[in-house]
Design a protein around this motif. Structure first.
Motif, PDB file in Angstrom:
ATOM      1  N   MET A   1       0.835  -1.209   0.000  1.00 53.84           N
ATOM      2  CA  MET A   1       0.000   0.000   0.000  1.00 53.84           C
ATOM      3  C   MET A   1       0.869   1.259   0.000  1.00 53.84           C
ATOM      4  SD  MET A   1      -3.010  -1.216   2.656  1.00 53.84           S
ATOM      5  CE  MET A   1      -2.872   0.295   3.529  1.00 53.84           C
ATOM      6  N   LEU A   2       1.903   1.253   0.829  1.00 53.56           N
ATOM      7  CA  LEU A   2       2.768   2.429   0.903  1.00 53.56           C
ATOM      8  C   LEU A   2       3.582   2.602  -0.380  1.00 53.56           C
ATOM      9  CD1 LEU A   2       3.888   2.169   4.631  1.00 53.56           C
ATOM     10  CD2 LEU A   2       2.147   3.670   3.638  1.00 53.56           C
ATOM     11  N   GLN A   3       4.017   1.488  -0.981  1.00 54.49           N
ATOM     12  CA  GLN A   3       4.733   1.580  -2.257  1.00 54.49           C
ATOM     13  C   GLN A   3       3.817   2.129  -3.348  1.00 54.49           C
ATOM     14  OE1 GLN A   3       6.179  -2.465  -2.517  1.00 54.49           O
ATOM     15  NE2 GLN A   3       8.218  -1.871  -1.793  1.00 54.49           N
ATOM     16  N   LYS A   4       2.556   1.735  -3.327  1.00 58.26           N
ATOM     17  CA  LYS A   4       1.599   2.250  -4.321  1.00 58.26           C
ATOM     18  C   LYS A   4       1.328   3.732  -4.111  1.00 58.26           C
ATOM     19  CE  LYS A   4      -0.557  -2.126  -5.397  1.00 58.26           C
ATOM     20  NZ  LYS A   4      -1.715  -2.994  -5.300  1.00 58.26           N
ATOM     21  N   ALA A   5       1.354   4.168  -2.864  1.00 59.77           N
ATOM     22  CA  ALA A   5       1.182   5.598  -2.598  1.00 59.77           C
ATOM     23  C   ALA A   5       2.338   6.392  -3.214  1.00 59.77           C
ATOM     24  CB  ALA A   5       1.094   5.852  -1.094  1.00 59.77           C
ATOM     25  N   ILE A   6       3.546   5.872  -3.108  1.00 56.88           N
ATOM     26  CA  ILE A   6       4.691   6.537  -3.729  1.00 56.88           C
ATOM     27  C   ILE A   6       4.524   6.532  -5.243  1.00 56.88           C
ATOM     28  CG2 ILE A   6       7.193   6.408  -4.140  1.00 56.88           C
ATOM     29  CD1 ILE A   6       7.378   5.161  -1.270  1.00 56.88           C
ATOM     30  N   GLY A   7       4.118   5.390  -5.787  1.00 62.68           N
ATOM     31  CA  GLY A   7       3.925   5.264  -7.230  1.00 62.68           C
ATOM     32  C   GLY A   7       2.788   6.116  -7.769  1.00 62.68           C
ATOM     33  N   ALA A   8       1.853   6.522  -6.920  1.00 60.84           N
ATOM     34  CA  ALA A   8       0.725   7.343  -7.364  1.00 60.84           C
ATOM     35  C   ALA A   8       1.107   8.810  -7.534  1.00 60.84           C
ATOM     36  CB  ALA A   8      -0.432   7.221  -6.370  1.00 60.84           C
ATOM     37  N   ALA A   9       2.244   9.198  -7.015  1.00 56.68           N
ATOM     38  CA  ALA A   9       2.691  10.592  -7.150  1.00 56.68           C
ATOM     39  C   ALA A   9       3.135  10.851  -8.585  1.00 56.68           C
ATOM     40  CB  ALA A   9       3.840  10.864  -6.183  1.00 56.68           C
ATOM     41  N   PRO A  10       3.037  12.092  -9.038  1.00 51.01           N
ATOM     42  CA  PRO A  10       3.585  12.409 -10.364  1.00 51.01           C
ATOM     43  C   PRO A  10       5.056  12.019 -10.426  1.00 51.01           C
ATOM     44  CG  PRO A  10       2.308  14.261  -9.501  1.00 51.01           C
ATOM     45  CD  PRO A  10       2.430  13.248  -8.390  1.00 51.01           C
ATOM     46  N   SER A  11       5.496  11.537 -11.574  1.00 50.69           N
ATOM     47  CA  SER A  11       6.848  10.982 -11.693  1.00 50.69           C
ATOM     48  C   SER A  11       7.923  11.966 -11.270  1.00 50.69           C
ATOM     49  CB  SER A  11       7.097  10.487 -13.117  1.00 50.69           C
ATOM     50  OG  SER A  11       6.979  11.559 -14.037  1.00 50.69           O
ATOM     51  N   GLU A  12       7.728  13.251 -11.523  1.00 56.70           N
ATOM     52  CA  GLU A  12       8.739  14.232 -11.135  1.00 56.70           C
ATOM     53  C   GLU A  12       8.761  14.484  -9.626  1.00 56.70           C
ATOM     54  OE1 GLU A  12       5.008  16.566 -12.097  1.00 56.70           O
ATOM     55  OE2 GLU A  12       6.072  14.875 -13.009  1.00 56.70           O
ATOM     56  N   LYS A  13       7.771  13.925  -8.903  1.00 58.07           N
ATOM     57  CA  LYS A  13       7.694  14.123  -7.457  1.00 58.07           C
ATOM     58  C   LYS A  13       7.908  12.824  -6.676  1.00 58.07           C
ATOM     59  CE  LYS A  13       4.591  18.029  -7.922  1.00 58.07           C
ATOM     60  NZ  LYS A  13       3.307  18.618  -7.560  1.00 58.07           N
ATOM     61  N   TRP A  14       8.461  11.801  -7.326  1.00 58.10           N
ATOM     62  CA  TRP A  14       8.606  10.503  -6.655  1.00 58.10           C
ATOM     63  C   TRP A  14       9.486  10.595  -5.412  1.00 58.10           C
ATOM     64  CZ3 TRP A  14      13.094   8.012  -5.589  1.00 58.10           C
ATOM     65  CH2 TRP A  14      14.236   8.450  -6.260  1.00 58.10           C
ATOM     66  N   ARG A  15      10.556  11.406  -5.482  1.00 55.96           N
ATOM     67  CA  ARG A  15      11.464  11.514  -4.331  1.00 55.96           C
ATOM     68  C   ARG A  15      10.731  12.144  -3.135  1.00 55.96           C
ATOM     69  NH1 ARG A  15      16.878  11.308  -5.131  1.00 55.96           N
ATOM     70  NH2 ARG A  15      16.602  12.293  -7.145  1.00 55.96           N
ATOM     71  N   ALA A  16       9.971  13.195  -3.378  1.00 58.42           N
ATOM     72  CA  ALA A  16       9.197  13.828  -2.300  1.00 58.42           C
ATOM     73  C   ALA A  16       8.150  12.853  -1.759  1.00 58.42           C
ATOM     74  CB  ALA A  16       8.528  15.104  -2.802  1.00 58.42           C
ATOM     75  N   ALA A  17       7.536  12.068  -2.636  1.00 59.81           N
ATOM     76  CA  ALA A  17       6.543  11.077  -2.193  1.00 59.81           C
ATOM     77  C   ALA A  17       7.204  10.001  -1.328  1.00 59.81           C
ATOM     78  CB  ALA A  17       5.853  10.443  -3.395  1.00 59.81           C
ATOM     79  N   ALA A  18       8.365   9.534  -1.752  1.00 54.48           N
ATOM     80  CA  ALA A  18       9.084   8.518  -0.961  1.00 54.48           C
ATOM     81  C   ALA A  18       9.488   9.088   0.399  1.00 54.48           C
ATOM     82  CB  ALA A  18      10.313   8.025  -1.728  1.00 54.48           C
ATOM     83  N   ASP A  19       9.947  10.335   0.412  1.00 51.27           N
ATOM     84  CA  ASP A  19      10.311  10.967   1.687  1.00 51.27           C
ATOM     85  C   ASP A  19       9.081  11.148   2.584  1.00 51.27           C
ATOM     86  OD1 ASP A  19      12.973  11.086   0.947  1.00 51.27           O
ATOM     87  OD2 ASP A  19      12.883  13.193   0.306  1.00 51.27           O
ATOM     88  N   PHE A  20       7.950  11.481   1.986  1.00 50.46           N
ATOM     89  CA  PHE A  20       6.715  11.650   2.758  1.00 50.46           C
ATOM     90  C   PHE A  20       6.317  10.326   3.418  1.00 50.46           C
ATOM     91  CE2 PHE A  20       2.044  11.495   2.982  1.00 50.46           C
ATOM     92  CZ  PHE A  20       1.827  12.561   3.849  1.00 50.46           C
TER      93      PHE A  20
END
Length: 181
Positions: free
Chosen positions: A58-77
């Protein structure tokens, strides 16, 4: 009576370690709270319980749901969510350890810990009241579920009792200190 107020305050403020203590070592254990705590689990049926793999996916999918240019910020979140879960658990473990130590002290020396626990209890009661009623001045949480609202309703009185016991323990400690001087 002073020792009993103080003892109750120290005890009640230590109870959260029973639910959240392991999360300081294993932050993904939060899923167990969602799986087995009665307020969350009373409507669940066999097969609805989250496994570790479910939670991680679920958490990996949340990261993957972020816009591709924001993946690092999503992973940090997502990292911060698990990191803050761990820090919250550490806070409960620290409170329980401090309460255990304070219980060995004379009542007259316990007022500083009761002050800390009064602040903790007041803020926890306010946070739970927000979950129960969605107080606008505390911001918006789009993830409050019906069970989350139930947690707020159940734990406002718990934290209010913790505040009361620690307030009385604080007063009794200050009174006992005054008698020594």
């Amino acid at each position: 009576m002073g020792n009993s107020h103080s003892g109750y305050g120290l005890f009640i403020t230590s109870i959260p370690i029973l639910v959240h203590g392991t999360e300081c070592l294993f932050p993904m254990h939060a899923r167990f709270v969602a799986n087995i705590m009665p307020i969350f689990s009373f409507q669940k049926i066999e097969g609805e319980y989250l496994t570790l793999d479910d939670a991680v996916n679920m958490l990996q999918k949340a990261i993957g749901a972020a816009p591709s240019e924001k993946w690092r910020a999503a992973a940090d979140f997502i990292f911060l969510r698990t990191f803050e879960q761990r820090q919250g658990s550490i806070g409960f473990v620290a409170c329980a350890a401090a309460a255990l130590y304070a219980s060995t002290l004379p009542v007259s020396q316990r007022h500083p810990i009761h002050m800390l626990f009064m602040v903790q209890a007041a803020l926890m009661a306010l946070a739970n009241l927000h979950h129960a009623t969605e107080l606008p001045f505390l911001g918006y949480n789009p993830f409050i579920t019906p069970a989350g609202k139930g947690v707020g309703i159940v734990f406002v009185p718990f934290w209010a009792a913790a505040f009361y016991c620690n307030y009385m323990g604080f007063q009794d400690s200050k009174s006992a200190l005054g008698k020594l001087n």
